[in-house]
Design an enzyme around this catalytic site. Structure first.
Site, PDB file in Angstrom:
ATOM      1  N   GLY A  48       0.815  -1.230   0.000  1.00  0.00           N
ATOM      2  CA  GLY A  48       0.000   0.000   0.000  1.00  0.00           C
ATOM      3  C   GLY A  48       0.839   1.266   0.000  1.00  0.00           C
ATOM      4  O   GLY A  48       0.313   2.351  -0.218  1.00  0.00           O
ATOM      5  N   ILE A  51       3.301   4.545   0.852  1.00  0.00           N
ATOM      6  CA  ILE A  51       3.133   5.703   1.735  1.00  0.00           C
ATOM      7  C   ILE A  51       1.654   6.043   1.859  1.00  0.00           C
ATOM      8  O   ILE A  51       1.143   6.304   2.951  1.00  0.00           O
ATOM      9  CB  ILE A  51       3.923   6.921   1.188  1.00  0.00           C
ATOM     10  CG1 ILE A  51       5.422   6.667   1.259  1.00  0.00           C
ATOM     11  CG2 ILE A  51       3.565   8.203   1.951  1.00  0.00           C
ATOM     12  CD1 ILE A  51       5.954   6.378   2.624  1.00  0.00           C
ATOM     13  N   CYS A  52       0.971   6.042   0.736  1.00  0.00           N
ATOM     14  CA  CYS A  52      -0.425   6.490   0.712  1.00  0.00           C
ATOM     15  C   CYS A  52      -1.269   5.778   1.770  1.00  0.00           C
ATOM     16  O   CYS A  52      -1.896   6.417   2.598  1.00  0.00           O
ATOM     17  CB  CYS A  52      -0.981   6.249  -0.687  1.00  0.00           C
ATOM     18  SG  CYS A  52      -2.720   6.584  -0.820  1.00  0.00           S
ATOM     19  N   ALA A  54      -0.045  20.989   1.221  1.00  0.00           N
ATOM     20  CA  ALA A  54      -1.154  20.182   1.734  1.00  0.00           C
ATOM     21  C   ALA A  54      -0.781  19.493   3.056  1.00  0.00           C
ATOM     22  O   ALA A  54      -1.547  19.540   4.024  1.00  0.00           O
ATOM     23  CB  ALA A  54      -1.560  19.153   0.692  1.00  0.00           C
ATOM     24  N   GLU A  69       6.012  29.774   6.527  1.00  0.00           N
ATOM     25  CA  GLU A  69       6.011  29.520   5.081  1.00  0.00           C
ATOM     26  C   GLU A  69       6.991  30.460   4.394  1.00  0.00           C
ATOM     27  O   GLU A  69       6.963  31.667   4.622  1.00  0.00           O
ATOM     28  CB  GLU A  69       4.586  29.693   4.522  1.00  0.00           C
ATOM     29  CG  GLU A  69       4.475  29.769   3.012  1.00  0.00           C
ATOM     30  CD  GLU A  69       5.021  28.546   2.284  1.00  0.00           C
ATOM     31  OE1 GLU A  69       4.616  27.420   2.596  1.00  0.00           O
ATOM     32  OE2 GLU A  69       5.873  28.738   1.381  1.00  0.00           O
ATOM     33  N   VAL A 119       8.539  16.577  -0.836  1.00  0.00           N
ATOM     34  CA  VAL A 119       8.810  15.139  -0.990  1.00  0.00           C
ATOM     35  C   VAL A 119      10.106  14.943  -1.767  1.00  0.00           C
ATOM     36  O   VAL A 119      10.352  15.624  -2.758  1.00  0.00           O
ATOM     37  CB  VAL A 119       7.632  14.486  -1.774  1.00  0.00           C
ATOM     38  CG1 VAL A 119       7.889  13.012  -2.031  1.00  0.00           C
ATOM     39  CG2 VAL A 119       6.320  14.673  -1.031  1.00  0.00           C
ATOM     40  N   ASP A 160       5.450   8.971  -7.685  1.00  0.00           N
ATOM     41  CA  ASP A 160       6.194  10.125  -7.167  1.00  0.00           C
ATOM     42  C   ASP A 160       7.595  10.252  -7.766  1.00  0.00           C
ATOM     43  O   ASP A 160       8.182  11.333  -7.726  1.00  0.00           O
ATOM     44  CB  ASP A 160       6.340  10.010  -5.634  1.00  0.00           C
ATOM     45  CG  ASP A 160       5.067  10.413  -4.897  1.00  0.00           C
ATOM     46  OD1 ASP A 160       4.054  10.694  -5.567  1.00  0.00           O
ATOM     47  OD2 ASP A 160       5.088  10.443  -3.650  1.00  0.00           O
ATOM     48  N   HIS A 213     -31.127  19.782  -4.870  1.00  0.00           N
ATOM     49  CA  HIS A 213     -31.275  20.773  -3.799  1.00  0.00           C
ATOM     50  C   HIS A 213     -31.776  20.089  -2.535  1.00  0.00           C
ATOM     51  O   HIS A 213     -32.673  19.255  -2.618  1.00  0.00           O
ATOM     52  CB  HIS A 213     -32.286  21.838  -4.225  1.00  0.00           C
ATOM     53  CG  HIS A 213     -32.548  22.848  -3.144  1.00  0.00           C
ATOM     54  ND1 HIS A 213     -31.640  23.830  -2.825  1.00  0.00           N
ATOM     55  CD2 HIS A 213     -33.595  22.996  -2.288  1.00  0.00           C
ATOM     56  CE1 HIS A 213     -32.127  24.561  -1.830  1.00  0.00           C
ATOM     57  NE2 HIS A 213     -33.298  24.067  -1.469  1.00  0.00           N
TER      58      HIS A 213
HETATM   59  C1  LIG Z   1       1.373  12.833   5.013  1.00  0.00           C
HETATM   60  C2  LIG Z   1       0.986  12.616   3.590  1.00  0.00           C
HETATM   61  C3  LIG Z   1      -0.320  12.795   3.194  1.00  0.00           C
HETATM   62  C4  LIG Z   1      -0.680  12.596   1.869  1.00  0.00           C
HETATM   63  N1  LIG Z   1      -1.984  12.772   1.516  1.00  0.00           N
HETATM   64  C5  LIG Z   1      -2.336  12.598   0.221  1.00  0.00           C
HETATM   65  C6  LIG Z   1      -3.685  12.743  -0.174  1.00  0.00           C
HETATM   66  O1  LIG Z   1      -4.549  13.040   0.635  1.00  0.00           O
HETATM   67  N2  LIG Z   1      -4.008  12.541  -1.467  1.00  0.00           N
HETATM   68  C7  LIG Z   1      -3.060  12.218  -2.409  1.00  0.00           C
HETATM   69  O2  LIG Z   1      -3.400  12.050  -3.582  1.00  0.00           O
HETATM   70  N3  LIG Z   1      -1.767  12.062  -2.051  1.00  0.00           N
HETATM   71  C8  LIG Z   1      -1.388  12.238  -0.770  1.00  0.00           C
HETATM   72  N4  LIG Z   1      -0.091  12.059  -0.411  1.00  0.00           N
HETATM   73  C9  LIG Z   1       0.886  11.697  -1.460  1.00  0.00           C
HETATM   74  C10 LIG Z   1       0.796  10.197  -1.783  1.00  0.00           C
HETATM   75  O3  LIG Z   1       0.966   9.462  -0.596  1.00  0.00           O
HETATM   76  C11 LIG Z   1       1.847   9.813  -2.811  1.00  0.00           C
HETATM   77  O4  LIG Z   1       1.734  10.648  -3.944  1.00  0.00           O
HETATM   78  C12 LIG Z   1       1.687   8.380  -3.245  1.00  0.00           C
HETATM   79  O5  LIG Z   1       1.787   7.498  -2.149  1.00  0.00           O
HETATM   80  C13 LIG Z   1       2.741   8.009  -4.283  1.00  0.00           C
HETATM   81  O6  LIG Z   1       2.539   6.694  -4.662  1.00  0.00           O
HETATM   82  P1  LIG Z   1       3.715   5.824  -5.247  1.00  0.00           P
HETATM   83  O7  LIG Z   1       3.078   4.562  -5.717  1.00  0.00           O
HETATM   84  O8  LIG Z   1       4.523   6.597  -6.212  1.00  0.00           O
HETATM   85  O9  LIG Z   1       4.700   5.515  -4.028  1.00  0.00           O
HETATM   86  P2  LIG Z   1       4.544   5.241  -2.474  1.00  0.00           P
HETATM   87  O10 LIG Z   1       3.175   5.301  -2.013  1.00  0.00           O
HETATM   88  O11 LIG Z   1       5.566   6.127  -1.843  1.00  0.00           O
HETATM   89  O12 LIG Z   1       5.021   3.745  -2.343  1.00  0.00           O
HETATM   90  C14 LIG Z   1       6.298   3.323  -2.676  1.00  0.00           C
HETATM   91  C15 LIG Z   1       6.527   1.961  -2.077  1.00  0.00           C
HETATM   92  O13 LIG Z   1       7.751   1.454  -2.582  1.00  0.00           O
HETATM   93  C16 LIG Z   1       8.428   0.785  -1.525  1.00  0.00           C
HETATM   94  N5  LIG Z   1       9.864   0.765  -1.880  1.00  0.00           N
HETATM   95  C17 LIG Z   1      10.680   1.825  -2.001  1.00  0.00           C
HETATM   96  N6  LIG Z   1      11.916   1.410  -2.384  1.00  0.00           N
HETATM   97  C18 LIG Z   1      11.837   0.071  -2.507  1.00  0.00           C
HETATM   98  C19 LIG Z   1      12.776  -0.931  -2.884  1.00  0.00           C
HETATM   99  N7  LIG Z   1      14.017  -0.601  -3.239  1.00  0.00           N
HETATM  100  N8  LIG Z   1      12.358  -2.210  -2.896  1.00  0.00           N
HETATM  101  C20 LIG Z   1      11.080  -2.550  -2.552  1.00  0.00           C
HETATM  102  N9  LIG Z   1      10.169  -1.649  -2.194  1.00  0.00           N
HETATM  103  C21 LIG Z   1      10.540  -0.363  -2.190  1.00  0.00           C
HETATM  104  C22 LIG Z   1       8.118   1.620  -0.299  1.00  0.00           C
HETATM  105  O14 LIG Z   1       8.302   0.868   0.872  1.00  0.00           O
HETATM  106  C23 LIG Z   1       6.658   1.961  -0.561  1.00  0.00           C
HETATM  107  O15 LIG Z   1       5.812   0.979  -0.010  1.00  0.00           O
HETATM  108  C24 LIG Z   1       0.299  12.225   0.909  1.00  0.00           C
HETATM  109  C25 LIG Z   1       1.621  12.028   1.305  1.00  0.00           C
HETATM  110  C26 LIG Z   1       1.959  12.223   2.630  1.00  0.00           C
HETATM  111  C27 LIG Z   1       3.377  11.999   3.024  1.00  0.00           C
END
Ligand SMILES: Cc1cc2nc3c(=O)[nH]c(=O)nc-3n(C[C@H](O)[C@H](O)[C@H](O)COP(=O)(O)OP(=O)(O)OC[C@H]3O[C@@H](n4cnc5c(N)ncnc54)[C@H](O)[C@@H]3O)c2cc1C
Length: 464
Positions: A39, A41-42, A183, A203, A271, A310, A443
């Site tokens: 899952g 970071i999200c 955000a 900020e 980030v 990301d 409404h």
């Molecule tokens: C506090 C916070 C609140 C947020 N709120 C929102 C929101 O409300 N709405 C929104 O749209 N976005 C939000 N975001 C941003 C959102 O979480 C990210 O844009 C999103 O998670 C990116 O998804 P991703 O699949 O690129 O990577 P991630 O979700 O970062 O997942 C990457 C995964 O890869 C794994 N990984 C990394 N390197 C390796 C490796 N070498 N081998 C194996 N596994 C690895 C990590 O452990 C992780 O599980 C928020 C972020 C934060 C920090």
């Protein structure tokens, strides 16, 4: 576990796990590699656990204002550890949900640290240090992000913290300086302020939520100040002294230096990407300014290697990562997906009042040379908002005067994060202002404000 797949995805955030599911739906043999929790970071440390905490803050705020609704509540207090526990439980449940989806779609889950190797291989190091190679015709990197660190604001995990710690503190801090008002910064500022922590936002730019329309920034600042949050814009944290009980925070402002004191400093300055130590250099994958370079279908310069989420250019948002994952995999499977329209990505901030937007701000639309028709409808004129006791905020729509195209939408208020999807669909379908005015909205709803804002742009507004 097999050693050869059609598709291997490294990282299981909303980019990685969604790409894996779509690939499995398209008949591919798929594995995902994850070093931490399914899952990403999200689900574990971002979108979901923060929203769980924000819900607790909402509930407390509601109860604290129960009198306004004719309800007498004798005593309400925050059980901070219970709030944190609930949020962690929600995250855990979501991660288990992804585990279920992997099983349902017959996707192999390989736990360990993934590193790209030449010859379309990924080496996975498990928690005991054992290394195993897996190969695939297509390897999708979706390793996501982590908190960015500023040189003057080194995260120590105790007094200077980042988002993970901010959502798993053992004790509610009495005071907090939040550095950065994107955000993440404003969501945590609202959360902690509403449960009684003394919050100051610092900020660097001249307004909070600086990517939003200027009117939205102003309205949020007014609300936050009314709620007791101290806001310092055009200000920079130059030093944090963590030696005493409280942190001494030095802030450079337009008027000179100011000293703040706070139990905790939360760094919410953006980030950084997880692109080091994953074998990119060994295989020759091109990067630029911390991001992996890809084409419209997320192919890198190396045959068979793709990147999404990301770690590529574009907004760092969960729904963007997922959309990229789907497009990437559909292209791999020989389908004919359209490239993602990065101009029509909604952005939501779940503070109170909520903020949601898509497309051009008024300033950006003017700078792009459009002649504009701008319509604004305040929630103070909405029946539903009055009934709900949520009269703060507005919907602002920006149209191209020539063709009636909806160039941008900016909302602040209760539930606007749910309302913005209508605008995204309208823009996708190239609906004009006049068609929107003639689209009957139920409404009483907050969404009537969208129709009314369109009508306001064309001098046809009814309830103003
Ligand atoms: C506090 C916070 C609140 C947020 N709120 C929102 C929101 O409300 N709405 C929104 O749209 N976005 C939000 N975001 C941003 C959102 O979480 C990210 O844009 C999103 O998670 C990116 O998804 P991703 O699949 O690129 O990577 P991630 O979700 O970062 O997942 C990457 C995964 O890869 C794994 N990984 C990394 N390197 C390796 C490796 N070498 N081998 C194996 N596994 C690895 C990590 O452990 C992780 O599980 C928020 C972020 C934060 C920090």
């Amino acid at each position: 576990m097999a050693s050869k797949y059609d598709v291997i995805v490294v990282g299981t955030g909303p980019g990685g796990y969604v790409a894996a599911i779509r690939a499995a739906q398209l008949g591919k043999k798929v594995a995902v590699i994850e070093k931490e929790s399914l899952g990403g970071i999200c689900l574990n440390w971002g979108c979901i656990p923060t929203k769980a905490l924000l819900k607790s803050a909402n509930v407390f705020e509601y109860i604290s204002h129960a009198k306004d609704y004719g309800i007498d509540v004798k005593e309400a207090s925050v059980d901070f550890p219970a709030m944190i526990k609930r949020s962690r439980g929600v995250a855990e449940g979501m991660s288990k949900g992804v585990q279920f989806l992997m099983k349902k779609n017959k996707i192999d889950v390989i736990m360990g640290y993934g590193r790209l190797k030449a010859g379309k291989k990924v080496e996975v190091e498990d928690k005991d240090g054992k290394k195993t190679d897996y190969s695939a015709d297509h390897i999708i990197i979706a390793t996501g992000g982590k908190a960015k660190e500023l040189p003057n604001l080194k995260i120590d995990g105790k007094k200077i913290i980042e988002y993970r710690k901010a959502m798993s503190l053992e004790k509610q801090p009495k005071s907090m300086v939040v550095v950065g008002s994107g955000a993440i910064g404003v969501e945590f500022a609202y959360l902690y302020n509403s449960i009684g922590t003394e919050v100051t936002i610092v900020e660097y730019l001249d307004r909070i939520v600086p990517v939003e329309d200027e009117e939205v920034s102003k309205a949020l600042e007014k609300n936050y100040k009314k709620a007791g949050i101290k806001i310092m814009t055009s200000s920079e944290v130059t030093n944090v002294d963590t030696k005493g009980k409280n942190c001494k925070v030095t802030v450079k402002t337009a008027k000179g230096e100011e000293q703040l004191e706070a139990e905790i400093v939360l760094s919410a300055v953006g980030v950084a990407t997880n692109i080091t130590g994953i074998g990119l250099e060994d295989v020759g994958v091109a990067t630029e300014k911390g991001k992996i370079l890809v084409d419209d279908f997320y192919k890198t310069n190396v045959e068979g290697v793709y990147a999404i989420g990301d770690i590529v250019h574009g907004p760092a948002l969960a729904h963007v990562a997922s959309a990229e994952g789907i497009i990437c995999v559909e292209k791999i499977a020989g389908e004919n997906p359209q490239p993602l329209d990065y101009g029509n990505i909604p952005g939501c901030t779940y503070c109170s009042p909520e903020v949601a937007s898509v497309g051009y701000t008024e300033k950006a639309a003017k700078e792009a040379g459009y002649e504009l028709k701008v319509g604004k409808f305040p929630f103070s004129a909405s029946g539903k908002a009055s009934a709900a006791g949520a009269k703060d905020g507005f919907v602002k729509l920006i149209f191209d005067a020539k063709y009636g195209e909806l160039l941008g939408a900016h909302m602040i208020g209760n539930n606007v994060t749910e309302m913005i999807a209508e605008i995204v669909a309208i823009r996708k379908l190239e609906t004009t202002g006049h068609e929107l005015i003639k689209t009957v909205h139920p409404h009483p709803t907050m969404s009537e404000a969208v129709m009314e804002a369109a009508a306001a742009a064309y001098d046809e507004v009814i309830h103003l």
